[in-house]
Design a protein around this motif. Structure first.
Motif, PDB file in Angstrom:
ATOM      1  N   PHE A   1       1.338  -0.938  -0.119  1.00  0.00           N
ATOM      2  CA  PHE A   1       0.452   0.236   0.151  1.00  0.00           C
ATOM      3  C   PHE A   1       1.088   1.580  -0.501  1.00  0.00           C
ATOM      4  CE2 PHE A   1      -0.950   3.340   3.306  1.00  0.00           C
ATOM      5  CZ  PHE A   1      -2.624   4.043   2.674  1.00  0.00           C
ATOM      6  N   THR A   2       1.630   1.241   0.563  1.00  0.00           N
ATOM      7  CA  THR A   2       2.812   2.864   1.173  1.00  0.00           C
ATOM      8  C   THR A   2       3.695   2.634  -0.534  1.00  0.00           C
ATOM      9  OG1 THR A   2       3.057   2.069   3.848  1.00  0.00           O
ATOM     10  CG2 THR A   2       4.569   3.289   2.576  1.00  0.00           C
ATOM     11  N   GLY A   3       4.063   1.647  -1.306  1.00  0.00           N
ATOM     12  CA  GLY A   3       5.148   1.447  -2.240  1.00  0.00           C
ATOM     13  C   GLY A   3       4.064   2.488  -2.737  1.00  0.00           C
ATOM     14  N   HIS A   4       3.060   2.097  -3.560  1.00  0.00           N
ATOM     15  CA  HIS A   4       1.953   1.646  -4.784  1.00  0.00           C
ATOM     16  C   HIS A   4       1.313   2.943  -4.770  1.00  0.00           C
ATOM     17  CE1 HIS A   4       2.389  -1.660  -6.917  1.00  0.00           C
ATOM     18  NE2 HIS A   4       2.394  -2.343  -6.425  1.00  0.00           N
ATOM     19  N   VAL A   5       0.995   3.754  -2.863  1.00  0.00           N
ATOM     20  CA  VAL A   5       0.027   4.978  -3.085  1.00  0.00           C
ATOM     21  C   VAL A   5       0.849   6.303  -2.976  1.00  0.00           C
ATOM     22  CG1 VAL A   5      -1.359   6.261  -1.594  1.00  0.00           C
ATOM     23  CG2 VAL A   5      -1.962   3.193  -2.457  1.00  0.00           C
TER      24      VAL A   5
ATOM     25  N   PHE B   1      -2.648   3.387  -7.425  1.00  0.00           N
ATOM     26  CA  PHE B   1      -3.555   3.439  -6.030  1.00  0.00           C
ATOM     27  C   PHE B   1      -4.438   3.189  -6.144  1.00  0.00           C
ATOM     28  CE2 PHE B   1      -7.570   5.989  -4.187  1.00  0.00           C
ATOM     29  CZ  PHE B   1      -6.526   6.276  -3.562  1.00  0.00           C
ATOM     30  N   GLU B   2      -4.943   1.768  -7.122  1.00  0.00           N
ATOM     31  CA  GLU B   2      -6.319   1.484  -6.882  1.00  0.00           C
ATOM     32  C   GLU B   2      -5.471  -0.497  -6.356  1.00  0.00           C
ATOM     33  OE1 GLU B   2      -8.644  -0.138 -10.082  1.00  0.00           O
ATOM     34  OE2 GLU B   2      -8.758   2.106 -10.866  1.00  0.00           O
TER      35      GLU B   2
ATOM     36  N   GLY C   1      -2.619  -0.366  -4.501  1.00  0.00           N
ATOM     37  CA  GLY C   1      -2.131   0.186  -3.132  1.00  0.00           C
ATOM     38  C   GLY C   1      -3.326  -0.354  -2.527  1.00  0.00           C
ATOM     39  N   MET C   2      -4.829   0.590  -2.513  1.00  0.00           N
ATOM     40  CA  MET C   2      -6.034   0.330  -1.854  1.00  0.00           C
ATOM     41  C   MET C   2      -6.308  -1.142  -1.671  1.00  0.00           C
ATOM     42  SD  MET C   2      -6.730   3.456  -0.726  1.00  0.00           S
ATOM     43  CE  MET C   2      -5.139   3.663  -0.720  1.00  0.00           C
ATOM     44  N   ALA C   3      -6.372  -2.147  -2.652  1.00  0.00           N
ATOM     45  CA  ALA C   3      -6.269  -3.568  -2.467  1.00  0.00           C
ATOM     46  C   ALA C   3      -5.163  -4.248  -1.228  1.00  0.00           C
ATOM     47  CB  ALA C   3      -6.042  -4.271  -3.605  1.00  0.00           C
ATOM     48  N   ASN C   4      -3.879  -3.266  -1.296  1.00  0.00           N
ATOM     49  CA  ASN C   4      -2.877  -4.043  -0.505  1.00  0.00           C
ATOM     50  C   ASN C   4      -3.147  -3.531   0.910  1.00  0.00           C
ATOM     51  OD1 ASN C   4      -0.823  -5.358  -1.316  1.00  0.00           O
ATOM     52  ND2 ASN C   4      -0.410  -4.236  -3.145  1.00  0.00           N
ATOM     53  N   LEU C   5      -3.813  -2.367   0.970  1.00  0.00           N
ATOM     54  CA  LEU C   5      -4.372  -2.173   2.261  1.00  0.00           C
ATOM     55  C   LEU C   5      -4.767  -2.237   2.354  1.00  0.00           C
ATOM     56  CD1 LEU C   5      -4.232  -0.048   4.896  1.00  0.00           C
ATOM     57  CD2 LEU C   5      -5.807   1.967   3.553  1.00  0.00           C
ATOM     58  N   GLY C   6      -6.292  -3.361   2.136  1.00  0.00           N
ATOM     59  CA  GLY C   6      -7.382  -3.936   2.185  1.00  0.00           C
ATOM     60  C   GLY C   6      -6.838  -5.445   2.859  1.00  0.00           C
ATOM     61  N   ILE C   7      -5.593  -6.247   2.383  1.00  0.00           N
ATOM     62  CA  ILE C   7      -5.178  -7.517   2.374  1.00  0.00           C
ATOM     63  C   ILE C   7      -4.529  -7.053   3.931  1.00  0.00           C
ATOM     64  CG2 ILE C   7      -3.752  -8.968   1.519  1.00  0.00           C
ATOM     65  CD1 ILE C   7      -4.264  -8.406  -1.196  1.00  0.00           C
ATOM     66  N   GLY C   8      -3.595  -6.232   4.449  1.00  0.00           N
ATOM     67  CA  GLY C   8      -2.662  -5.910   4.642  1.00  0.00           C
ATOM     68  C   GLY C   8      -3.310  -5.671   5.767  1.00  0.00           C
ATOM     69  N   LEU C   9      -4.820  -4.854   6.011  1.00  0.00           N
ATOM     70  CA  LEU C   9      -5.138  -5.098   6.996  1.00  0.00           C
ATOM     71  C   LEU C   9      -6.016  -5.890   7.779  1.00  0.00           C
ATOM     72  CD1 LEU C   9      -6.578  -1.469   6.850  1.00  0.00           C
ATOM     73  CD2 LEU C   9      -5.059  -2.072   8.799  1.00  0.00           C
ATOM     74  N   ALA C  10      -6.587  -6.978   6.721  1.00  0.00           N
ATOM     75  CA  ALA C  10      -7.317  -7.459   7.013  1.00  0.00           C
ATOM     76  C   ALA C  10      -6.097  -8.914   7.697  1.00  0.00           C
ATOM     77  CB  ALA C  10      -8.062  -8.508   5.830  1.00  0.00           C
ATOM     78  N   GLY C  11      -5.184  -8.833   7.268  1.00  0.00           N
ATOM     79  CA  GLY C  11      -4.535  -9.853   7.303  1.00  0.00           C
ATOM     80  C   GLY C  11      -4.187  -9.574   9.428  1.00  0.00           C
ATOM     81  N   ILE C  12      -4.103  -8.147   9.801  1.00  0.00           N
ATOM     82  CA  ILE C  12      -3.301  -8.208  10.952  1.00  0.00           C
ATOM     83  C   ILE C  12      -5.049  -8.412  12.102  1.00  0.00           C
ATOM     84  CG2 ILE C  12      -3.153  -6.521  12.730  1.00  0.00           C
ATOM     85  CD1 ILE C  12      -1.346  -5.154  10.379  1.00  0.00           C
ATOM     86  N   ILE C  13      -5.959  -8.030  11.236  1.00  0.00           N
ATOM     87  CA  ILE C  13      -7.186  -8.600  12.232  1.00  0.00           C
ATOM     88  C   ILE C  13      -7.154  -9.800  12.592  1.00  0.00           C
ATOM     89  CG2 ILE C  13      -8.971  -8.079  11.767  1.00  0.00           C
ATOM     90  CD1 ILE C  13      -9.173  -5.637  10.790  1.00  0.00           C
ATOM     91  N   GLY C  14      -7.032 -10.731  11.356  1.00  0.00           N
ATOM     92  CA  GLY C  14      -7.347 -12.045  11.297  1.00  0.00           C
ATOM     93  C   GLY C  14      -6.254 -12.870  12.288  1.00  0.00           C
TER      94      GLY C  14
END
Length: 165
Positions: free
Chosen positions: A54-58, A77-78, A80-93
């Motif tokens: 996310f950080t890299g692509h955005v 940007f898109e 990056g946003m997909a990576n943000l969702g995956i990253g947050l979902a991974g940490i929550i999971g």
């Protein structure tokens, strides 16, 4: 860093999972091994790698594109946003031990990262693009990470059914 970050994320996941097992209660069961591996794969190769993507692509789109051997694109940007969702979902999971949530994260990663991995292979085959962000460790982790999450969830499911664990 594009070359090393996926390797460091996997090394951190494995080292911390085994450290937590070593300092945890005895006996060490197969179920605990799977749980710790799954937790720290979700934290590092899924969570932190997603946030890194996310950080890299955005925020560093030109450098990210160059590391993959591409020209910068508004589609980053898109991605990056997909990576943000995956990253947050991974940490929550990692900290919400719901098999269903974790399976959803694995399926999402298989679709997005598996598709990205196929895209990397196509780029290698069609253009010879051997840039570190296309043909380096990221290529392998695009397949390895979702397979590891889904595989560990499958093993965990069988262990739960088995009275010996």
């Amino acid at each position: 860093m594009v070359f090393w970050f996926p390797l460091l994320a996997w090394a951190a996941a494995l080292l911390i999972a085994f450290y937590m097992l070593a300092r945890g209660p005895r006996p060490i069961t197969a179920g605990r091994v799977v749980d710790q591996l799954l937790r720290y794969i979700l934290v590092f190769p899924v969570g932190l790698m997603g946030l890194w993507g996310f950080t890299g692509h955005v925020f560093f789109a030109e450098q990210a594109a160059a590391s993959i051997g591409w020209a910068p694109s508004p589609f980053q940007f898109e991605v990056g946003m997909a990576n943000l969702g995956i990253g947050l979902a991974g940490i929550i999971g990692a900290f919400l031990p719901s098999p269903g949530f974790r399976a959803a994260v694995g399926v999402m990663m298989a679709g997005f990262l598996g598709g990205a991995g196929v895209g990397h292979l196509v780029q290698i085959g069609e253009t010879g693009n051997m840039a570190a962000g296309n043909a380096g460790p990221i290529l392998y982790t695009d397949f390895l990470t979702p397979l590891a999450v889904l595989g560990l969830l499958l093993v965990q499911r069988f262990l739960v059914r088995s009275p010996a664990t």
